[in-house]
Design a protein around this motif. Sequence first.
Motif, PDB file in Angstrom:
ATOM      1  N   UNK A 161       0.833  -1.206   0.000  1.00 16.74           N
ATOM      2  CA  UNK A 161       0.000   0.000   0.000  1.00 16.74           C
ATOM      3  C   UNK A 161       0.869   1.258   0.000  1.00 16.74           C
ATOM      4  N   UNK A 162       1.926   1.237   0.788  1.00 14.24           N
ATOM      5  CA  UNK A 162       2.821   2.399   0.861  1.00 14.24           C
ATOM      6  C   UNK A 162       3.548   2.605  -0.464  1.00 14.24           C
TER       7      UNK A 162
ATOM      8  N   UNK B 261       0.264   7.747   2.150  1.00 12.31           N
ATOM      9  CA  UNK B 261       1.469   8.572   2.123  1.00 12.31           C
ATOM     10  C   UNK B 261       2.388   8.197   3.283  1.00 12.31           C
ATOM     11  N   UNK B 262       3.675   8.246   3.012  1.00 13.40           N
ATOM     12  CA  UNK B 262       4.667   7.918   4.027  1.00 13.40           C
ATOM     13  C   UNK B 262       5.974   8.619   3.672  1.00 13.40           C
ATOM     14  N   UNK B 263       6.958   8.461   4.514  1.00 12.24           N
ATOM     15  CA  UNK B 263       8.283   8.990   4.193  1.00 12.24           C
ATOM     16  C   UNK B 263       9.316   7.934   4.541  1.00 12.24           C
ATOM     17  N   UNK B 264      10.476   8.097   3.952  1.00 17.03           N
ATOM     18  CA  UNK B 264      11.571   7.167   4.234  1.00 17.03           C
ATOM     19  C   UNK B 264      12.580   7.830   5.151  1.00 17.03           C
ATOM     20  N   UNK B 265      13.053   7.057   6.090  1.00 13.97           N
ATOM     21  CA  UNK B 265      14.137   7.467   6.967  1.00 13.97           C
ATOM     22  C   UNK B 265      15.230   6.425   6.732  1.00 13.97           C
TER      23      UNK B 265
ATOM     24  N   UNK C  18       8.211   5.337   7.316  1.00 15.37           N
ATOM     25  CA  UNK C  18       7.485   5.846   8.478  1.00 15.37           C
ATOM     26  C   UNK C  18       6.152   6.399   8.002  1.00 15.37           C
ATOM     27  N   UNK C  19       5.097   6.077   8.743  1.00 17.16           N
ATOM     28  CA  UNK C  19       3.742   6.486   8.385  1.00 17.16           C
ATOM     29  C   UNK C  19       3.192   7.357   9.505  1.00 17.16           C
TER      30      UNK C  19
ATOM     31  N   UNK D  77      -2.572   7.249   8.267  1.00 11.32           N
ATOM     32  CA  UNK D  77      -3.089   5.894   8.414  1.00 11.32           C
ATOM     33  C   UNK D  77      -4.580   5.907   8.737  1.00 11.32           C
ATOM     34  N   UNK D  78      -4.982   6.809   9.631  1.00 10.17           N
ATOM     35  CA  UNK D  78      -6.393   6.897  10.001  1.00 10.17           C
ATOM     36  C   UNK D  78      -7.240   7.437   8.853  1.00 10.17           C
ATOM     37  N   UNK D  79      -6.675   8.344   8.041  1.00  8.28           N
ATOM     38  CA  UNK D  79      -7.397   8.840   6.862  1.00  8.28           C
ATOM     39  C   UNK D  79      -7.644   7.688   5.889  1.00  8.28           C
TER      40      UNK D  79
END
Length: 153
Positions: free
Chosen positions: A102-103, A109-113, A118-119, A124-126
């Motif tokens: 899904x990501x 939407x998420x970002x990478x570290x 990381x979400x 996630x709730x949206x």
Amino acid sequence: MVTARKNFELLPPSEQESVQARESSRVLSAYVHRTGKLQIEVGEKGRREVVSLPARAVHLLMDLLTEMAEGKAVALLPMQTELTTQQAADLLNVSRPYLVKLLDGGTIRHRRVGTYRRVLLGELLAYKRRKDREQIVALDELARQAQELDMGY
């Protein structure tokens, strides 16, 4: 009090805490108003103060006490909380590989570290709200079709 650990493992309230939450909820519910704030007196060892709580905080407190009274574990997290893929998958009750799809597919939407994803809890709730709405629409359509076909529903 309900304890939330860093890995989101929640501990349910003890029986004594559930009873106390039930009694507190019952007393507070008599004073909760849809608009406005609630004033409560707090203190210990002869020191007392009156605290004004905003309406939203009062409703959160009532929700918290209701869940605790039922013996349920509760966590309060800011919407900006970043979750690992495993934590996010656990909250959605899906596997981590499914969540990663899904990501990577852009659904959430998420970002990478570094190499990690990381979400945001809010994202996630949206996604969960969107999926819940889609499920309701699909179930309504199935019920409509079943009624059209006189399937006894």
